[in-house]
Design an enzyme around this catalytic site. Structure first.
Site, PDB file in Angstrom:
ATOM      1  N   GLU A 127       0.889  -1.176  -0.024  1.00 28.57           N
ATOM      2  CA  GLU A 127       0.117   0.032  -0.024  1.00 28.57           C
ATOM      3  C   GLU A 127       0.746   1.332   0.050  1.00 28.57           C
ATOM      4  O   GLU A 127       0.282   2.388   0.136  1.00 28.57           O
ATOM      5  CB  GLU A 127      -0.948  -0.051   1.176  1.00 28.57           C
ATOM      6  CG  GLU A 127      -2.210  -0.983   1.017  1.00 28.57           C
ATOM      7  CD  GLU A 127      -3.245  -0.940   2.227  1.00 28.57           C
ATOM      8  OE1 GLU A 127      -4.257  -1.241   1.865  1.00 28.57           O
ATOM      9  OE2 GLU A 127      -2.755  -0.479   3.232  1.00 28.57           O
ATOM     10  N   ASN A 171      -3.332 -14.738  -0.425  1.00 32.14           N
ATOM     11  CA  ASN A 171      -4.684 -15.692  -0.455  1.00 32.14           C
ATOM     12  C   ASN A 171      -4.477 -16.521  -1.800  1.00 32.14           C
ATOM     13  O   ASN A 171      -3.432 -16.186  -2.417  1.00 32.14           O
ATOM     14  CB  ASN A 171      -5.994 -14.708  -0.106  1.00 32.14           C
ATOM     15  CG  ASN A 171      -6.132 -13.820  -1.131  1.00 32.14           C
ATOM     16  OD1 ASN A 171      -5.454 -13.668  -2.337  1.00 32.14           O
ATOM     17  ND2 ASN A 171      -6.645 -12.443  -0.681  1.00 32.14           N
ATOM     18  N   ASP A 218     -18.359 -11.306   9.585  1.00 29.70           N
ATOM     19  CA  ASP A 218     -17.680 -10.093   8.838  1.00 29.70           C
ATOM     20  C   ASP A 218     -16.013 -10.578   8.608  1.00 29.70           C
ATOM     21  O   ASP A 218     -15.493 -10.870   9.253  1.00 29.70           O
ATOM     22  CB  ASP A 218     -17.554  -8.768   9.509  1.00 29.70           C
ATOM     23  CG  ASP A 218     -17.348  -7.806   8.569  1.00 29.70           C
ATOM     24  OD1 ASP A 218     -16.555  -7.719   7.542  1.00 29.70           O
ATOM     25  OD2 ASP A 218     -17.311  -6.511   9.036  1.00 29.70           O
ATOM     26  N   ASP A 224      -5.621 -10.030   7.529  1.00 35.91           N
ATOM     27  CA  ASP A 224      -4.718  -9.198   8.358  1.00 35.91           C
ATOM     28  C   ASP A 224      -4.332  -9.694   9.744  1.00 35.91           C
ATOM     29  O   ASP A 224      -3.446  -9.667  10.340  1.00 35.91           O
ATOM     30  CB  ASP A 224      -4.892  -7.610   8.237  1.00 35.91           C
ATOM     31  CG  ASP A 224      -5.328  -7.144   7.101  1.00 35.91           C
ATOM     32  OD1 ASP A 224      -4.519  -7.355   6.408  1.00 35.91           O
ATOM     33  OD2 ASP A 224      -6.123  -6.156   6.820  1.00 35.91           O
TER      34      ASP A 224
END
Length: 274
Positions: A127, A171, A218, A224
């Site tokens: 990021e 993933n 959720d 993370d």
């Protein structure tokens, strides 16, 4: 900052759906993984940037509330990073990330490098600008610091970075997107959602670790939570670390928003899972 909306279903292209809840909460993969590592028992320092907007004080304070050292968290003019998240009633999500201040992290300072070289583990994401990620990984290698890379948001990973990564955490979609580049890392840990995770070591041996059964509400931030717990537990060996991480990631799905579990919560759930 995460701006999260809950909807009955994720909108299709061009579709408008009615939301049922709007929540503002701290986010960002780096921050989420830092918090997860701190809650899992790590001593964490965060290298990054926030803007000078209204979100910045809350973002800084939220890291400090989990005991994270923010001496190397800089403030730059403009907006902080923002993620716009949609979560549906099946606990699936979509995420749009606006980099903001993260893009300003174009070089490392002396304090940043000292913190990296003195750490046991450097946990990286994508990021911030990739050249800065490479510089951080190279600094870690000079300090004999173990380099973890979670290549998200997924993009091509330069050879200079792959050459100094010890543990690649992906993933299944990231694994497919990176293709053969994944095989260059000595250790690859692939998260498999509700099925748990897989570890492939330098010797080529593959170990699958199932996840405990939970009622997920959720999935935002579960990866993370997994990654932060994995980094802290790595000292116990790869497979033991993955076992602990799948418990941490599973627990995170049982709560709304970004909610990494504590070390005590992971310990308790791990006993039940065993």
């Amino acid at each position: 900052m995460d701006v999260s909306a809950r909807t009955p279903s994720l909108p299709a292209p061009g579709e408008t759906v009615a939301g049922t809840e709007l929540v503002l909460g701290r986010g960002g993969k780096g921050a989420n993984q830092a918090v997860a590592a701190a809650r899992a028992g790590g001593d964490v320092r965060f290298v990054g940037a926030v803007g000078d907007d209204a979100f910045a004080p809350e973002l800084r304070a939220s890291l400090q509330a989990d005991g994270i050292d923010t001496d190397t968290l800089r403030t730059t003019p403009g907006a902080s990073g923002v993620a716009v998240v949609t979560v549906d009633d099946a606990a699936e999500n979509t995420i749009v990330v606006v980099a903001g201040a993260n893009d300003s992290l174009s070089e490392l300072g002396a304090d940043d490098v000292a913190a990296i070289e003195g750490a046991d583990v450097l946990l990286l994401q994508l990021e911030i600008p990739v050249p800065t990620v490479v510089a951080a990984a190279e600094a870690a290698r000079r300090g004999a610091t173990t380099v973890f890379l979670n290549p998200s948001p997924v993009r091509p990973v330069p050879d200079a970075l792959l050459d100094v990564v010890d543990v690649l955490v992906v993933n299944e979609s990231e694994h497919r997107a990176l293709g053969d580049a994944v095989e260059r890392a000595p250790h690859v840990v692939t998260t498999l959602g509700a099925r748990g995770a897989r570890h492939r070591g330098p010797d080529g041996v593959v170990t699958e670790v199932p996840a405990p059964r939970v009622q997920a509400i959720d999935t935002t931030g579960a990866g993370d939570a997994f990654t932060g717990a994995l980094a802290v537990a790595w000292r116990d060996g790869p497979v033991a670390a993955v076992r602990r991480a799948v418990v941490g990631g599973a627990l995170a799905t049982t709560r709304a928003g970004i909610a990494a579990p504590t070390a005590a919560e992971i310990d308790h759930a791990a006993q039940d899972f065993a």
